[in-house]
Design a protein around this motif. Structure first.
Motif, PDB file in Angstrom:
ATOM      1  N   THR A   1       0.842  -1.193   0.000  1.00  0.00           N
ATOM      2  CA  THR A   1       0.000   0.000   0.000  1.00  0.00           C
ATOM      3  C   THR A   1       0.876   1.241   0.000  1.00  0.00           C
ATOM      4  OG1 THR A   1      -1.641  -1.195   1.314  1.00  0.00           O
ATOM      5  CG2 THR A   1      -1.854   1.205   1.231  1.00  0.00           C
ATOM      6  N   LEU A   2       0.554   2.197  -0.855  1.00  0.00           N
ATOM      7  CA  LEU A   2       1.247   3.475  -0.880  1.00  0.00           C
ATOM      8  C   LEU A   2       0.453   4.445  -0.020  1.00  0.00           C
ATOM      9  CD1 LEU A   2       3.323   5.527  -1.990  1.00  0.00           C
ATOM     10  CD2 LEU A   2       1.785   5.888  -3.910  1.00  0.00           C
ATOM     11  N   THR A   3       1.106   5.036   0.969  1.00  0.00           N
ATOM     12  CA  THR A   3       0.454   6.005   1.831  1.00  0.00           C
ATOM     13  C   THR A   3       1.112   7.363   1.602  1.00  0.00           C
ATOM     14  OG1 THR A   3       0.071   4.283   3.459  1.00  0.00           O
ATOM     15  CG2 THR A   3      -0.162   6.543   4.207  1.00  0.00           C
ATOM     16  N   THR A   4       0.309   8.361   1.200  1.00  0.00           N
ATOM     17  CA  THR A   4       0.825   9.712   0.992  1.00  0.00           C
ATOM     18  C   THR A   4      -0.034  10.685   1.756  1.00  0.00           C
ATOM     19  OG1 THR A   4      -0.508   9.961  -0.989  1.00  0.00           O
ATOM     20  CG2 THR A   4       1.738   9.192  -1.302  1.00  0.00           C
ATOM     21  N   ASN A   5       0.614  11.546   2.525  1.00  0.00           N
ATOM     22  CA  ASN A   5      -0.107  12.555   3.306  1.00  0.00           C
ATOM     23  C   ASN A   5      -1.258  11.960   4.101  1.00  0.00           C
ATOM     24  OD1 ASN A   5       1.605  14.490   2.214  1.00  0.00           O
ATOM     25  ND2 ASN A   5       0.232  14.869   0.490  1.00  0.00           N
ATOM     26  N   ALA A   6      -0.984  10.849   4.753  1.00  0.00           N
ATOM     27  CA  ALA A   6      -1.959  10.152   5.604  1.00  0.00           C
ATOM     28  C   ALA A   6      -3.178   9.649   4.819  1.00  0.00           C
ATOM     29  CB  ALA A   6      -2.395  11.044   6.761  1.00  0.00           C
TER      30      ALA A   6
END
Length: 177
Positions: A169-174
């Motif tokens: 999973t890619l998590t960006t800026n929460a």
């Protein structure tokens, strides 16, 4: 691949259940091999590709990957280009199962590398065109300025050689993508 260690004990108690479980395990493992995934976790990454060849003229780059290793159905190939031989912000080109790509990029001078990956594995190590990496000039018209790299899969723009990504999973800026 999926393995049920208690199958031998089940066989002694109930051969019909044993036969049914054996067929289920076989079917699941066949599906995993056909799709390039391991139902019980990650599969081994493919061997490194043999080489990548790049020629260019008139702003068109023609890329060919040579991969003489044993591969299974479900392998995918990627090419990357960058203006830096260190591939600090590589542009990723998904080649699918094909080992050839033809792309119009204009008069850019680019370094290239390639690698392979199964959906359920980590990518193989990238192999650069030339040793040390050799730049290829596209020639022809310039075309528009390249937009910044956005990466590929679950990898960021600075994580070249990642294919589908190395995390689930890619998590960006929460925000989970």
């Amino acid at each position: 691949m999926l393995n049920i260690p208690q199958l031998a004990q089940v066989k002694a108690r109930d051969p019909y259940v044993y036969e049914s479980l054996s067929q289920i395990v076989s079917a699941i493992n066949s599906l995993g091999r056909a799709t390039g995934v391991d139902p019980s976790g990650s599969i081994a990454q493919p061997a490194n590709i043999g080489s990548i060849s790049v020629v260019a003229a008139g702003g068109i780059f023609d890329i060919a990957i040579t991969d003489n290793s044993a591969v299974h159905r479900g392998i995918f190939y990627f090419a990357e280009s960058d203006t830096s031989q260190n591939f600090t912000a590589p542009r990723v080109y998904f080649m699918g199962c094909s080992r050839n790509l033809r792309v119009a990029l204009g008069s850019l001078t680019l370094y290239w590398r390639g690698y392979s990956q199964y959906i359920g594995s980590t990518p193989s190590a990238p192999v650069a065109f030339g040793s040390p990496p050799t730049a290829v000039a596209g020639g022809g018209s310039a075309g528009p300025t390249l937009q910044p790299s956005a990466g590929s899969g679950t990898a960021t723009a600075q994580q070249g050689g990642s294919g589908f990504g190395t995390v689930l999973t890619l998590t960006t800026n929460a925000t989970t993508v």
